[in-house]
Scaffold this motif. Sequence first.
Motif, PDB file in Angstrom:
ATOM      1  N   PRO A  60       8.150   7.029  -9.289  1.00 17.39           N
ATOM      2  CA  PRO A  60       7.355   5.853  -9.672  1.00 17.39           C
ATOM      3  C   PRO A  60       5.991   5.812  -8.973  1.00 17.39           C
ATOM      4  O   PRO A  60       4.997   5.394  -9.571  1.00 17.39           O
ATOM      5  CB  PRO A  60       8.233   4.685  -9.247  1.00 17.39           C
ATOM      6  N   THR A  61       5.931   6.284  -7.734  1.00 20.10           N
ATOM      7  CA  THR A  61       4.651   6.323  -7.016  1.00 20.10           C
ATOM      8  C   THR A  61       3.688   7.297  -7.678  1.00 20.10           C
ATOM      9  O   THR A  61       2.507   6.993  -7.843  1.00 20.10           O
ATOM     10  CB  THR A  61       4.885   6.743  -5.545  1.00 20.10           C
ATOM     11  N   ASP A  62       4.211   8.472  -8.080  1.00 21.12           N
ATOM     12  CA  ASP A  62       3.375   9.460  -8.769  1.00 21.12           C
ATOM     13  C   ASP A  62       2.829   8.890 -10.074  1.00 21.12           C
ATOM     14  O   ASP A  62       1.653   9.071 -10.402  1.00 21.12           O
ATOM     15  CB  ASP A  62       4.177  10.730  -9.084  1.00 21.12           C
ATOM     16  N   ILE A  63       3.681   8.211 -10.802  1.00 20.68           N
ATOM     17  CA  ILE A  63       3.265   7.620 -12.084  1.00 20.68           C
ATOM     18  C   ILE A  63       2.170   6.587 -11.856  1.00 20.68           C
ATOM     19  O   ILE A  63       1.166   6.560 -12.576  1.00 20.68           O
ATOM     20  CB  ILE A  63       4.474   7.006 -12.815  1.00 20.68           C
ATOM     21  N   ALA A  67      -1.570   6.877 -13.206  1.00 19.80           N
ATOM     22  CA  ALA A  67      -1.992   5.852 -14.162  1.00 19.80           C
ATOM     23  C   ALA A  67      -3.333   5.255 -13.755  1.00 19.80           C
ATOM     24  O   ALA A  67      -4.159   4.925 -14.604  1.00 19.80           O
ATOM     25  CB  ALA A  67      -0.928   4.771 -14.273  1.00 19.80           C
ATOM     26  N   GLU A  68      -3.565   5.132 -12.455  1.00 16.83           N
ATOM     27  CA  GLU A  68      -4.837   4.591 -11.976  1.00 16.83           C
ATOM     28  C   GLU A  68      -6.002   5.517 -12.317  1.00 16.83           C
ATOM     29  O   GLU A  68      -7.118   5.054 -12.527  1.00 16.83           O
ATOM     30  CB  GLU A  68      -4.771   4.352 -10.470  1.00 16.83           C
ATOM     31  N   SER A  69      -5.736   6.826 -12.386  1.00 18.91           N
ATOM     32  CA  SER A  69      -6.805   7.760 -12.745  1.00 18.91           C
ATOM     33  C   SER A  69      -6.967   7.887 -14.250  1.00 18.91           C
ATOM     34  O   SER A  69      -7.918   8.485 -14.730  1.00 18.91           O
ATOM     35  CB  SER A  69      -6.544   9.134 -12.129  1.00 18.91           C
ATOM     36  N   GLY A  70      -5.990   7.355 -15.019  1.00 16.39           N
ATOM     37  CA  GLY A  70      -6.130   7.336 -16.470  1.00 16.39           C
ATOM     38  C   GLY A  70      -5.302   8.356 -17.219  1.00 16.39           C
ATOM     39  O   GLY A  70      -5.336   8.396 -18.439  1.00 16.39           O
ATOM     40  N   LYS A  71      -4.538   9.191 -16.521  1.00 22.27           N
ATOM     41  CA  LYS A  71      -3.739  10.197 -17.209  1.00 22.27           C
ATOM     42  C   LYS A  71      -2.471  10.462 -16.406  1.00 22.27           C
ATOM     43  O   LYS A  71      -2.519  10.737 -15.217  1.00 22.27           O
ATOM     44  CB  LYS A  71      -4.523  11.500 -17.354  1.00 22.27           C
ATOM     45  N   VAL A  72      -1.324  10.392 -17.092  1.00 24.27           N
ATOM     46  CA  VAL A  72      -0.044  10.691 -16.460  1.00 24.27           C
ATOM     47  C   VAL A  72       0.519  11.954 -17.097  1.00 24.27           C
ATOM     48  O   VAL A  72       0.684  12.016 -18.309  1.00 24.27           O
ATOM     49  CB  VAL A  72       0.960   9.515 -16.626  1.00 24.27           C
TER      50      VAL A  72
END
Length: 138
Positions: A60-63, A67-72
């Motif tokens: 969940p931390t990685d996601i 997500a904050e950078s705009g791409k998962v």
Amino acid sequence: MEALTIQLKRLGKKKVKQFPLTFESTPKTLKELLEACVKNQVEAFNKKRLEVNVVGFLSPTDIQEQAESGKVDFGELTNKDLAVVQEAIDNVMVAFKDGLFVVFVDGDEITTIEAPLTLTDESVIAFIRMTFLVGSYW
């Protein structure tokens, strides 16, 4: 080994990426500085291409961070081609001559490739990528 602070900026953007970069010896000219930066980045790029990703899931931390950078994504690379150091150096020299980016050392713009540099441990080097206006062809 010499460690200096590198800042990467883009015109029109507020975000500034800042990271330390270690050099084998202190660059004496802008050309040496650019070559050292390119060699460092090509090495990091090629290392990432050769890594094997064994983790098949995201925490969940990685996601959240992605997500904050705009791409998962899972970080899988489909292009495994390695960069060639000399080609990358040639490209950065042409880009500098064409004005695609400017370089500031401690707030002073460096305009010539053979300009002598006086770098200290506190020196801050800023690379600013120029953004050109969109318009019609001449």
